[in-house]
Design a protein around this motif. Structure first.
Motif: not given
Length: 291
Positions: A96-118, A150-156
């Motif tokens: 049992a997970i919520s949509e909020g949990t799915v959102h949090n998983v993606h946000q955490a992955a985005a932060r980790q990917a951002g650190a790698i990209n930087r 290679y995509c080096y920039l993708l920013a909202t």
């Protein structure tokens, strides 16, 4: 099966790479890749066909890390919605997970990917391709290496002005200093590049030129089609009891207008094809290189 061979066979079976590319990357012929992929496909079919419906084929430990990986895989590989992830976890795994949990998983992955990209060294990029794409109505600033894609920039961003394109300054701190860039005529984009690299050349792209020419050709083709429809409508009125006295003259004018419209549409279509295939197309090999 060796890891090297298993890798490109997996790509071939999954269709994530072309046979030609796989053959070139691994120094083998296309025929060899096809043969090995066929053997692997038959072997997989045999494994699943010989197993009983309820026979356990394999087992693996399910950890929280694996569940997070599954969540990301469902959305980013299978393009599932967040609600779909919730339903699969509930119905197939009893989790049992919520949509909020799915959102949090993606946000955490985005932060980790951002650190790698930087942390990436962008100094080897010689030609940068810059443009603005959109997620709904929100601009996304994009930058791609012309050689490797290679995509080096993708920013909202909230806007597309010089301030938001100042993000190129951040990329320059990672070593991004191309010989030149290619972009459209967007004033914000070009002003942001000027702030980052001064007078570094920014060549115009060919996509927008081709797109506008194709749009003109399609518009003229639509006009020619409308002229033809009006001419046919006039001709259906001939021979009727209450035929207008000037109908013949109107049909003659319609015929001339139709001929002119179709000739113009055809000429623009031809010029557009020449522009795309002969003027703006990528250069081919030198004459001394056999085809």
């Amino acid at each position: 099966m060796s890891g090297r061979k298993g890798g490109y066979l997996a790509w071939a079976l999954a269709g994530t790479a072309t046979i030609s590319d796989l053959a070139a990357q691994h120094g083998v012929s296309r025929k060899f890749v096809y043969q090995q992929a066929d053997k692997a496909s038959v072997a997989l079919d045999d494994v699943f066909a010989s197993a009983a419906p309820d026979e356990v084929l394999f087992a693996r430990p399910v950890t929280r890390t694996w569940l997070r990986q599954l969540t990301l895989g469902l959305t980013m590989i299978c393009y599932s919605s967040w609600r779909g992830v919730v339903e699969l976890m509930r119905d197939m795994l009893g989790v049992a997970i919520s949509e909020g949990t799915v959102h949090n998983v993606h946000q955490a992955a985005a932060r980790q990917a951002g650190a790698i990209n930087r942390g990436q060294d962008l100094s080897t990029i010689r030609v940068g391709l810059h443009d603005e794409i959109f997620q709904g109505s929100q601009p996304v600033l994009a930058g791609v290496d012309a050689r490797s894609t290679y995509c080096y920039l993708l920013a909202t961003a909230e806007h597309r002005d010089a301030d938001t394109w100042g993000i190129l300054l951040d990329a320059s701190q990672q070593g991004l200093n191309p010989d030149y860039t290619i972009a459209d005529a967007g004033q914000g984009l070009r002003a942001g590049q000027k702030a980052a690299w001064g007078d570094k050349p920014c060549h115009g792209d060919v996509f927008h030129i081709q797109h506008q020419c194709e749009g003109l050709a399609n518009t003229l083709a639509g006009i020619a089609k409308g002229v033809r429809s009006r001419r046919k409508k006039l001709q259906t009125k001939t021979g009727k009891a209450y035929q207008a006295p000037d109908l013949g003259d109107r049909i003659a004018l319609a015929l001339r207008a139709e001929a002119g419209a179709h000739a113009l549409a055809g000429d623009i279509r031809t010029l557009t094809a020449w522009l795309a295939h002969d003027v703006l197309a990528l250069a081919g090999p030198n004459l001394e290189i056999p085809g």
